[in-house]
Design a protein around this motif. Structure first.
Motif, mmCIF file in Angstrom:
data_model
loop_
_atom_site.group_PDB
_atom_site.id
_atom_site.type_symbol
_atom_site.label_atom_id
_atom_site.label_comp_id
_atom_site.label_asym_id
_atom_site.label_seq_id
_atom_site.Cartn_x
_atom_site.Cartn_y
_atom_site.Cartn_z
ATOM 1 N N ALA A 191 47.677 -7.056 6.716
ATOM 2 C CA ALA A 191 48.456 -7.993 7.538
ATOM 3 C C ALA A 191 49.672 -7.328 8.175
ATOM 4 C CB ALA A 191 48.886 -9.188 6.696
ATOM 5 N N ASP A 192 50.247 -6.341 7.505
ATOM 6 C CA ASP A 192 51.444 -5.686 8.043
ATOM 7 C C ASP A 192 51.116 -4.579 9.049
ATOM 8 O OD1 ASP A 192 50.431 -3.723 6.402
ATOM 9 O OD2 ASP A 192 52.225 -3.518 5.157
ATOM 10 N N GLY A 193 49.854 -4.425 9.405
ATOM 11 C CA GLY A 193 49.447 -3.444 10.400
ATOM 12 C C GLY A 193 49.090 -2.085 9.843
ATOM 13 N N THR A 194 49.263 -1.878 8.546
ATOM 14 C CA THR A 194 48.875 -0.612 7.938
ATOM 15 C C THR A 194 47.410 -0.672 7.501
ATOM 16 O OG1 THR A 194 49.595 -1.337 5.740
ATOM 17 C CG2 THR A 194 51.229 -0.185 7.105
ATOM 18 N N PHE A 195 46.890 0.476 7.144
ATOM 19 C CA PHE A 195 45.502 0.552 6.727
ATOM 20 C C PHE A 195 45.408 0.952 5.259
ATOM 21 C CE2 PHE A 195 45.297 1.172 11.287
ATOM 22 C CZ PHE A 195 44.241 0.358 11.645
ATOM 23 N N THR A 196 44.381 0.473 4.595
ATOM 24 C CA THR A 196 44.129 0.873 3.211
ATOM 25 C C THR A 196 43.491 2.263 3.215
ATOM 26 O OG1 THR A 196 41.884 -0.028 3.169
ATOM 27 C CG2 THR A 196 43.679 -1.515 2.520
ATOM 28 N N GLY A 197 43.292 2.809 2.033
ATOM 29 C CA GLY A 197 42.557 4.062 1.925
ATOM 30 C C GLY A 197 41.076 3.816 2.181
ATOM 31 N N CYS A 198 40.329 4.874 2.246
ATOM 32 C CA CYS A 198 38.885 4.770 2.481
ATOM 33 C C CYS A 198 38.125 4.839 1.164
ATOM 34 C CB CYS A 198 38.427 5.899 3.390
ATOM 35 S SG CYS A 198 38.971 5.680 5.087
ATOM 36 N N PRO A 199 36.907 4.314 1.155
ATOM 37 C CA PRO A 199 36.092 4.341 -0.066
ATOM 38 C C PRO A 199 35.754 5.759 -0.522
ATOM 39 C CG PRO A 199 35.218 2.768 1.500
ATOM 40 C CD PRO A 199 36.265 3.544 2.224
ATOM 41 N N ARG A 200 35.601 5.886 -1.829
ATOM 42 C CA ARG A 200 35.141 7.119 -2.453
ATOM 43 C C ARG A 200 33.846 6.771 -3.179
ATOM 44 N NH1 ARG A 200 40.012 6.072 -2.908
ATOM 45 N NH2 ARG A 200 40.110 5.502 -5.093
ATOM 46 N N ILE A 223 34.345 -1.706 2.254
ATOM 47 C CA ILE A 223 35.599 -1.723 2.984
ATOM 48 C C ILE A 223 36.779 -1.632 2.032
ATOM 49 C CG2 ILE A 223 36.994 -3.081 4.563
ATOM 50 C CD1 ILE A 223 34.519 -3.906 5.877
ATOM 51 N N GLY A 224 37.727 -0.765 2.377
ATOM 52 C CA GLY A 224 38.969 -0.668 1.625
ATOM 53 C C GLY A 224 38.977 0.502 0.666
ATOM 54 N N ASP A 225 40.043 0.572 -0.092
ATOM 55 C CA ASP A 225 40.262 1.659 -1.041
ATOM 56 C C ASP A 225 39.505 1.359 -2.333
ATOM 57 O OD1 ASP A 225 41.220 3.913 -2.221
ATOM 58 O OD2 ASP A 225 43.246 3.166 -2.532
#
Length: 174
Positions: A106-115, A129-131
Motif C-alpha cells: 500500500a505504501d508503494g514499496t515492493f516485497t521481496g521475491c519468492p525463493r 507472490i511476495g516474499d
C-alpha cells in the motif's frame, strides 16, 4: 562447469520438449553474456533478439538476471512470467501461465521475491507472490495462489494455497 556444459544443463531434463530446450539454451546463453560488460557490448544484438523472441513472440519472461538451478523444466511455457529477483532451485518444473514475483504494498514499496527450493513442481496457472519460501520437494497444484510459505515435502492447492498433505511420515519421506 565449463561453458558448454552450463549452456546445455537443462537439455536432458527437457527431453522431447524442443521449445523448452531452445528457450532454456537461450536463457543460459544470456546469463553467460550478462556476467561481463564486454560480452554485453559484443552481444548486444543477441540480448535484444532474446528479449524480442522469447518474451514477445513466445510469451515467456525469463529475465537474464534470474537465479535458476540446474535441470529447470518448462512445459508449455506460454504466459510464463518470472521476476528477476526470484531464486529457483534445482529440478524445478514450470508450466504455462505461471506468475512468480513480488507484490506492491500500500505504501508503494515492493516485497521481496519468492525463493523456491529444489524439486518443486509448479502446476499451470499458479501465482506465487511476495516474499515467500517454498521448501524442497513441494507440489503446487494447478490454479493455486501462494502468498504464504510452504514447508518442504508438501502438496499445496487452492486460492489461497493451503497445505493439503505433508508427504513425510515418522519413518521418513514416502
Amino acid at each position: 562447469m565449463n561453458v558448454f556444459a552450463y549452456l546445455f544443463q537443462d537439455w536432458k531434463a527437457n527431453r522431447k520438449n524442443i521449445k523448452g530446450q531452445m528457450v532454456l539454451f537461450m536463457f543460459r546463453l544470456v546469463q553467460v553474456i550478462n556476467r561481463w560488460m564486454l560480452l554485453k557490448v559484443i552481444f548486444f544484438l543477441y540480448l535484444m533478439f532474446y528479449r524480442f523472441f522469447v518474451e514477445w513472440v513466445l510469451g515467456i519472461e525469463l529475465p537474464r538476471k534470474l537465479t535458476a538451478g540446474k535441470n529447470l523444466i518448462i512445459y508449455h511455457g506460454q504466459a510464463l512470467v518470472v521476476n528477476q529477483g526470484v531464486v529457483l532451485g534445482d529440478n524445478c518444473v514450470l508450466r504455462n501461465s505461471v506468475t512468480i514475483g513480488h507484490k506492491k504494498l500500500a505504501d508503494g514499496t515492493f516485497t521481496g521475491c519468492p525463493r523456491i527450493g529444489n524439486n518443486v513442481d509448479i502446476g499451470a496457472n499458479v501465482c506465487i507472490i511476495g516474499d515467500v519460501v517454498i521448501g524442497d520437494n513441494v507440489i503446487i497444484g494447478a490454479g493455486a495462489v501462494v502468498i504464504k510459505d510452504i514447508p518442504a515435502n508438501s502438496i499445496a492447492v487452492g486460492n489461497p494455497a493451503r497445505v493439503l498433505e505433508n508427504k513425510t511420515t515418522d519413518a521418513g519421506i514416502l
